[in-house]
Design a protein around this motif. Sequence first.
Motif, PDB file in Angstrom:
ATOM      1  N   UNK A   1       8.010  -8.130  -6.317  1.00  0.00           N
ATOM      2  CA  UNK A   1       8.422  -7.089  -5.860  1.00  0.00           C
ATOM      3  C   UNK A   1       8.205  -5.810  -6.512  1.00  0.00           C
ATOM      4  N   UNK A   2       7.273  -5.031  -6.028  1.00  0.00           N
ATOM      5  CA  UNK A   2       6.517  -3.831  -6.881  1.00  0.00           C
ATOM      6  C   UNK A   2       6.373  -2.744  -5.926  1.00  0.00           C
ATOM      7  N   UNK A   3       6.051  -1.570  -6.725  1.00  0.00           N
ATOM      8  CA  UNK A   3       5.695  -0.575  -5.796  1.00  0.00           C
ATOM      9  C   UNK A   3       4.571   0.274  -6.849  1.00  0.00           C
ATOM     10  N   UNK A   4       3.423   0.957  -6.177  1.00  0.00           N
ATOM     11  CA  UNK A   4       2.912   1.586  -6.874  1.00  0.00           C
ATOM     12  C   UNK A   4       2.603   3.145  -6.305  1.00  0.00           C
ATOM     13  N   UNK A   5       2.128   4.287  -6.973  1.00  0.00           N
ATOM     14  CA  UNK A   5       2.019   5.351  -6.848  1.00  0.00           C
ATOM     15  C   UNK A   5       0.462   5.748  -6.739  1.00  0.00           C
ATOM     16  N   UNK A   6      -0.074   6.202  -5.575  1.00  0.00           N
ATOM     17  CA  UNK A   6      -1.273   6.579  -5.281  1.00  0.00           C
ATOM     18  C   UNK A   6      -1.317   7.930  -4.886  1.00  0.00           C
ATOM     19  N   UNK A   7      -2.612   8.535  -5.344  1.00  0.00           N
ATOM     20  CA  UNK A   7      -2.576  10.026  -4.913  1.00  0.00           C
ATOM     21  C   UNK A   7      -4.255  10.480  -4.468  1.00  0.00           C
ATOM     22  N   UNK A   8      -4.462   9.718  -3.282  1.00  0.00           N
ATOM     23  CA  UNK A   8      -5.869   9.886  -2.785  1.00  0.00           C
ATOM     24  C   UNK A   8      -6.338  11.360  -2.385  1.00  0.00           C
ATOM     25  N   UNK A   9      -6.295  12.335  -3.195  1.00  0.00           N
ATOM     26  CA  UNK A   9      -6.288  13.763  -2.999  1.00  0.00           C
ATOM     27  C   UNK A   9      -7.597  13.894  -2.381  1.00  0.00           C
ATOM     28  N   UNK A  10      -8.898  13.389  -2.594  1.00  0.00           N
ATOM     29  CA  UNK A  10      -9.896  13.545  -1.736  1.00  0.00           C
ATOM     30  C   UNK A  10     -10.243  12.970  -0.570  1.00  0.00           C
ATOM     31  N   UNK A  11      -9.386  12.130  -0.033  1.00  0.00           N
ATOM     32  CA  UNK A  11      -9.410  11.423   1.068  1.00  0.00           C
ATOM     33  C   UNK A  11      -8.527  12.376   2.159  1.00  0.00           C
ATOM     34  N   UNK A  12      -9.293  12.737   3.414  1.00  0.00           N
ATOM     35  CA  UNK A  12      -8.457  13.507   4.562  1.00  0.00           C
ATOM     36  C   UNK A  12      -7.302  12.575   4.730  1.00  0.00           C
ATOM     37  N   UNK A  13      -6.261  13.362   4.885  1.00  0.00           N
ATOM     38  CA  UNK A  13      -4.879  12.915   5.088  1.00  0.00           C
ATOM     39  C   UNK A  13      -4.783  12.094   6.548  1.00  0.00           C
ATOM     40  N   UNK A  14      -5.744  12.394   7.258  1.00  0.00           N
ATOM     41  CA  UNK A  14      -5.843  11.646   8.481  1.00  0.00           C
ATOM     42  C   UNK A  14      -6.247   9.952   8.382  1.00  0.00           C
ATOM     43  N   UNK A  15      -6.712   9.624   6.926  1.00  0.00           N
ATOM     44  CA  UNK A  15      -7.086   8.551   7.045  1.00  0.00           C
ATOM     45  C   UNK A  15      -6.123   7.713   5.856  1.00  0.00           C
ATOM     46  N   UNK A  16      -5.196   8.183   5.628  1.00  0.00           N
ATOM     47  CA  UNK A  16      -4.116   7.697   4.777  1.00  0.00           C
ATOM     48  C   UNK A  16      -3.485   6.492   5.542  1.00  0.00           C
ATOM     49  N   UNK A  17      -3.366   6.520   6.793  1.00  0.00           N
ATOM     50  CA  UNK A  17      -2.740   5.421   7.378  1.00  0.00           C
ATOM     51  C   UNK A  17      -3.546   4.085   7.214  1.00  0.00           C
TER      52      UNK A  17
ATOM     53  N   UNK B   1       8.399  12.704 -12.938  1.00  0.00           N
ATOM     54  CA  UNK B   1       8.278  11.776 -13.862  1.00  0.00           C
ATOM     55  C   UNK B   1       7.173  10.457 -13.778  1.00  0.00           C
ATOM     56  N   UNK B   2       6.443  10.280 -12.826  1.00  0.00           N
ATOM     57  CA  UNK B   2       5.369   9.406 -12.400  1.00  0.00           C
ATOM     58  C   UNK B   2       4.238   9.889 -12.082  1.00  0.00           C
ATOM     59  N   UNK B   3       3.160   9.237 -13.005  1.00  0.00           N
ATOM     60  CA  UNK B   3       1.645   9.838 -12.791  1.00  0.00           C
ATOM     61  C   UNK B   3       1.095   8.742 -11.835  1.00  0.00           C
ATOM     62  N   UNK B   4      -0.292   9.236 -11.358  1.00  0.00           N
ATOM     63  CA  UNK B   4      -0.841   8.428 -10.423  1.00  0.00           C
ATOM     64  C   UNK B   4      -1.228   6.923 -11.269  1.00  0.00           C
ATOM     65  N   UNK B   5      -0.935   5.892 -10.295  1.00  0.00           N
ATOM     66  CA  UNK B   5      -1.191   4.622 -11.091  1.00  0.00           C
ATOM     67  C   UNK B   5      -0.162   4.109 -11.668  1.00  0.00           C
ATOM     68  N   UNK B   6       0.941   4.625 -11.626  1.00  0.00           N
ATOM     69  CA  UNK B   6       2.239   3.959 -11.870  1.00  0.00           C
ATOM     70  C   UNK B   6       2.600   2.693 -11.000  1.00  0.00           C
ATOM     71  N   UNK B   7       3.067   1.842 -11.729  1.00  0.00           N
ATOM     72  CA  UNK B   7       3.507   0.544 -11.226  1.00  0.00           C
ATOM     73  C   UNK B   7       5.006   0.339 -11.493  1.00  0.00           C
ATOM     74  N   UNK B   8       5.614   0.086 -10.812  1.00  0.00           N
ATOM     75  CA  UNK B   8       7.217  -0.394 -10.882  1.00  0.00           C
ATOM     76  C   UNK B   8       7.476  -1.689 -10.409  1.00  0.00           C
ATOM     77  N   UNK B   9       7.847  -2.619 -11.269  1.00  0.00           N
ATOM     78  CA  UNK B   9       8.094  -3.963 -10.802  1.00  0.00           C
ATOM     79  C   UNK B   9       9.669  -4.539 -11.087  1.00  0.00           C
ATOM     80  N   UNK B  10       9.977  -5.004 -10.190  1.00  0.00           N
ATOM     81  CA  UNK B  10      11.647  -5.441 -10.115  1.00  0.00           C
ATOM     82  C   UNK B  10      11.493  -7.021 -10.302  1.00  0.00           C
TER      83      UNK B  10
END
Length: 288
Positions: free
Chosen positions: A94-110, A62-71
């Motif tokens: 106080x917030x969270x964001x959903x990101x999907x960097x699909x084109x970026x190698x997982x090794x660089x997600x850190x 139920x969350x798309x990339x770029x979703x922002x949830x703020x409390x």
Amino acid sequence: MTPRDAADANSSRWSDLERPPLGVTALRRGLVREGGLWSGIEVVQRTGSTNSDLVARVAAGTAAEGAVLVAEEQTAGRGRLDRRWSAPARSGLFFSVYLRPAEVPVARWGWLPLLTGVAVATGLSRAAGVDTALKWPNDLLVTVGGEERKAGGILAERAGPDGVVVGVGVNVSLRAGELPVPQAGSLALAGAVTTDRDPLLRAVLRSLEDWYGRWRAADGDPGPSGVQETYAAGCATLGRTVRAELPGDRSVVGEAIAVDGDGRLVLATPDGLREPVGAGDIVHLRPA
């Protein structure tokens, strides 16, 4: 008015006029646009953890990339090493964001939490007029009375097979008597020119969109994207003697001399070794 009515009134969203609620309509108007990163912004009055909530939404589809949830209030926020984070209602971001960097190698997600640190620090410096610094890997520092204090933190978690939820917590208007520990700080205590959270949140999310876009365009390479250089320039840990408390009850003392291409903190130890630290707690032992 009954006692219950009075209690409800005192706990209403306007009970502290110095801490007005966020204007979600204006935030959406200013941040959600065609072709932009942010796909939707939701503000909830109270929750345990925006990270936990958004990770659950990703799992439920139920969350798309770029979703922002703020409390407005977060009662069980989590930091690194499962540390708890809580603050009075409407006293911070106080917030969270959903990101999907699909084109970026997982090794660089850190690099995502470090990138977010750069974005938050630059956004807040611009909007609040407060000098901010980063403590490796993901703490935001401000200066209060000549002393460095932690005013914020970042936590990144995998969400689904190809996404990451990044959570941010920043103390904005906390007063001295409200600090959870004496070593904590807030933008207000650091002399911010404003504690209006609407422009602060807009500045941070615009900065994050900018830095995330640069990083993705460079396939997650921290060099060409400028993330590594900018992080190092704003990192208060570099140049200091620190103690790294590592998993397995091991610790290393040395001078923090660099952040390498994998986002690790490189320590120069007294015996002449160079030890990269990828996980652990860092204690600053002396000023730079």
